[in-house]
Write an enzyme that holds these catalytic residues in place. Sequence first.
Site, short mmCIF file in Angstrom:
data_model
loop_
_atom_site.label_atom_id
_atom_site.label_comp_id
_atom_site.label_asym_id
_atom_site.label_seq_id
_atom_site.Cartn_x
_atom_site.Cartn_y
_atom_site.Cartn_z
N GLY A 47 0.81 -1.22 0.00
CA GLY A 47 0.00 0.00 0.00
C GLY A 47 0.84 1.26 0.00
O GLY A 47 0.56 2.22 -0.73
N CYS A 48 1.90 1.27 0.78
CA CYS A 48 2.75 2.45 0.87
C CYS A 48 3.52 2.67 -0.43
O CYS A 48 3.74 3.80 -0.85
CB CYS A 48 3.71 2.32 2.05
SG CYS A 48 2.82 2.29 3.63
#
Length: 158
Positions: A47-48
């Site tokens: 996600g990051c």
Amino acid sequence: MTDTALKLGDHVPDLSLNLADGRVLSSADLAGRPYLLYFYPKADTPGCTTQACSIRDHKASLASLGLTVIGVSPDPIAKIQKFEAKYALDFPLASDEDHSIAEVFGTWVEKSMYGRKYMGMERSSFLVDSAGVIRFIWRNVKPAEHVQLVTEAMAQLG
């Protein structure tokens, strides 16, 4: 999020962000221009990475809106530097290992995974106008939607 966390309409207090490139970025450095402070849980996770690469890929369009973007995570500088290099991230990333900045913004929160509770960084973003006032807040923002939300908000600010 704590009751003392910054809210919509609040002025951002003086900050000192330790950037991965060794510089310290302060609120004074950002004065007079809008900026996005986005908090992400952990460098080089799916996600990051999606979120950071989307910001990288749209950096020119965000800059054309006059926006400076700064990412903040609880990771140590060395890990952030590797993340920057691996994905050619060309915008400031800061380390907040002691969570002092995250606590001011209310993004250092209790989380739960598989029934285990722990403290961690909430994926949240704060759009600050040129006067230092928080104009938009996105909590638990979806990485793939982040840039679009920010772009639409900047259009509203004019």
